[in-house]
Design a protein around this motif. Structure first.
Motif, short mmCIF file in Angstrom:
data_model
loop_
_atom_site.label_atom_id
_atom_site.label_comp_id
_atom_site.label_asym_id
_atom_site.label_seq_id
_atom_site.Cartn_x
_atom_site.Cartn_y
_atom_site.Cartn_z
N GLU A 26 1.19 -0.26 10.99
CA GLU A 26 -0.19 -0.02 11.44
C GLU A 26 -0.50 1.47 11.46
OE1 GLU A 26 -2.74 -2.14 12.24
OE2 GLU A 26 -1.45 -3.71 11.44
N VAL A 27 0.43 2.27 11.98
CA VAL A 27 0.21 3.72 12.05
C VAL A 27 0.26 4.31 10.64
CG1 VAL A 27 1.11 5.90 12.94
CG2 VAL A 27 1.12 3.86 14.40
N ARG A 28 1.24 3.91 9.86
CA ARG A 28 1.42 4.45 8.51
C ARG A 28 0.18 4.18 7.65
NH1 ARG A 28 6.08 2.06 7.19
NH2 ARG A 28 5.04 0.34 6.16
N ARG A 29 -0.46 3.04 7.85
CA ARG A 29 -1.63 2.67 7.06
C ARG A 29 -2.85 3.54 7.38
NH1 ARG A 29 -1.26 -2.90 6.69
NH2 ARG A 29 -1.01 -2.81 8.92
N SER A 30 -2.92 4.08 8.59
CA SER A 30 -4.15 4.77 9.00
C SER A 30 -3.98 6.23 9.40
CB SER A 30 -4.79 4.01 10.16
OG SER A 30 -3.93 4.00 11.28
N ALA A 31 -2.74 6.77 9.30
CA ALA A 31 -2.56 8.16 9.75
C ALA A 31 -1.47 8.85 8.92
CB ALA A 31 -2.16 8.18 11.23
N VAL A 32 -1.63 10.16 8.81
CA VAL A 32 -0.60 11.02 8.24
C VAL A 32 0.06 11.72 9.42
CG1 VAL A 32 -0.15 13.00 6.76
CG2 VAL A 32 -1.91 11.34 6.12
N VAL A 33 1.40 11.62 9.50
CA VAL A 33 2.13 12.14 10.65
C VAL A 33 2.99 13.32 10.22
CG1 VAL A 33 3.79 11.56 12.46
CG2 VAL A 33 2.26 9.79 11.57
N GLY A 34 2.87 14.45 10.93
CA GLY A 34 3.68 15.62 10.61
C GLY A 34 3.94 16.45 11.86
N ILE A 35 4.96 17.31 11.80
CA ILE A 35 5.28 18.19 12.92
C ILE A 35 4.85 19.60 12.56
CG2 ILE A 35 7.15 19.22 14.27
CD1 ILE A 35 8.61 16.56 14.09
N GLU A 36 4.16 20.25 13.49
CA GLU A 36 3.71 21.62 13.29
C GLU A 36 4.00 22.42 14.56
OE1 GLU A 36 -0.30 21.97 12.01
OE2 GLU A 36 -0.07 20.48 10.43
N ALA A 37 4.02 23.74 14.39
CA ALA A 37 4.21 24.61 15.55
C ALA A 37 2.98 24.49 16.45
CB ALA A 37 4.39 26.06 15.11
N GLY A 38 3.23 24.32 17.72
CA GLY A 38 2.13 24.19 18.68
C GLY A 38 1.56 25.53 19.06
N VAL A 39 0.35 25.50 19.58
CA VAL A 39 -0.31 26.69 20.07
C VAL A 39 -0.11 26.73 21.58
CG1 VAL A 39 -2.56 27.81 20.31
CG2 VAL A 39 -2.03 26.53 18.24
N PRO A 40 0.27 27.90 22.14
CA PRO A 40 0.45 27.98 23.59
C PRO A 40 -0.84 27.60 24.32
CG PRO A 40 1.16 30.00 22.52
CD PRO A 40 0.49 29.17 21.49
N LEU A 54 -1.23 13.96 14.05
CA LEU A 54 -1.65 12.81 13.28
C LEU A 54 -3.06 13.07 12.79
CD1 LEU A 54 0.23 11.56 15.68
CD2 LEU A 54 -0.57 9.43 14.70
N VAL A 55 -3.26 12.94 11.51
CA VAL A 55 -4.59 13.01 10.94
C VAL A 55 -4.92 11.57 10.58
CG1 VAL A 55 -6.04 13.93 9.10
CG2 VAL A 55 -4.20 15.33 10.07
N THR A 56 -5.98 11.07 11.19
CA THR A 56 -6.28 9.65 11.08
C THR A 56 -7.55 9.42 10.28
OG1 THR A 56 -7.56 9.61 13.11
CG2 THR A 56 -5.20 9.22 13.30
N GLY A 57 -7.64 8.22 9.75
CA GLY A 57 -8.82 7.80 9.01
C GLY A 57 -9.60 6.77 9.79
N ASN A 58 -10.51 6.13 9.10
CA ASN A 58 -11.40 5.16 9.74
C ASN A 58 -10.67 3.93 10.27
OD1 ASN A 58 -13.58 6.78 9.24
ND2 ASN A 58 -14.08 5.77 7.31
N GLY A 59 -9.53 3.58 9.70
CA GLY A 59 -8.83 2.38 10.13
C GLY A 59 -7.95 2.58 11.35
#
Length: 119
Positions: A26-40, A54-59
């Protein structure tokens, strides 16, 4: 839209959650998941902790996402605190009670209308 997830303080836990979410159909179908450095955050010094983005789409479904995070958290020996940010909305999962899960889903769904631009 974009979500950020912070998990306790261990980078290994964040990578574990990343793998778990990427394996969830379900998550894989509607989102791109990645790790990035956080902002304080405000008042914090130095670099922020890594965050799962997670960058998500309409689904995208807040309920499916929260349930996937809860299932991952319950599989962990120490059950870390999980913070989810969508725009200005922040949801924290600590005990994953039914009430907490329902509150998280409602807040993330409501945040959709509060987001501006491409966030």
């Amino acid at each position: 839209m974009r979500l950020e997830v912070r998990v306790g303080s261990a980078a290994g836990e964040l990578r574990s959650l990343q793998g778990w979410l990427r394996a969830d159909p379900e998550v894989r179908r509607s989102a791109v998941v990645g790790i990035e450095a956080g902002v304080p955050g405000p008042g914090e010094m130095g670099t922020g902790l890594d965050v799962l983005q997670l960058v998500t789409g309409n689904g995208w479904s807040a309920a499916s996402f929260v349930l996937a995070v809860v299932a991952w958290r319950q599989s962990r020996p120490q059950r870390p605190r999980v913070e989810i940010r969508r725009g200005e909305t922040v949801v924290v999962l600590t005990d994953c009670s039914q009430e907490e899960i329902e509150r998280a889903v409602r807040a993330l769904d409501a945040a959709e209308g509060d987001e501006g631009g491409d966030r």
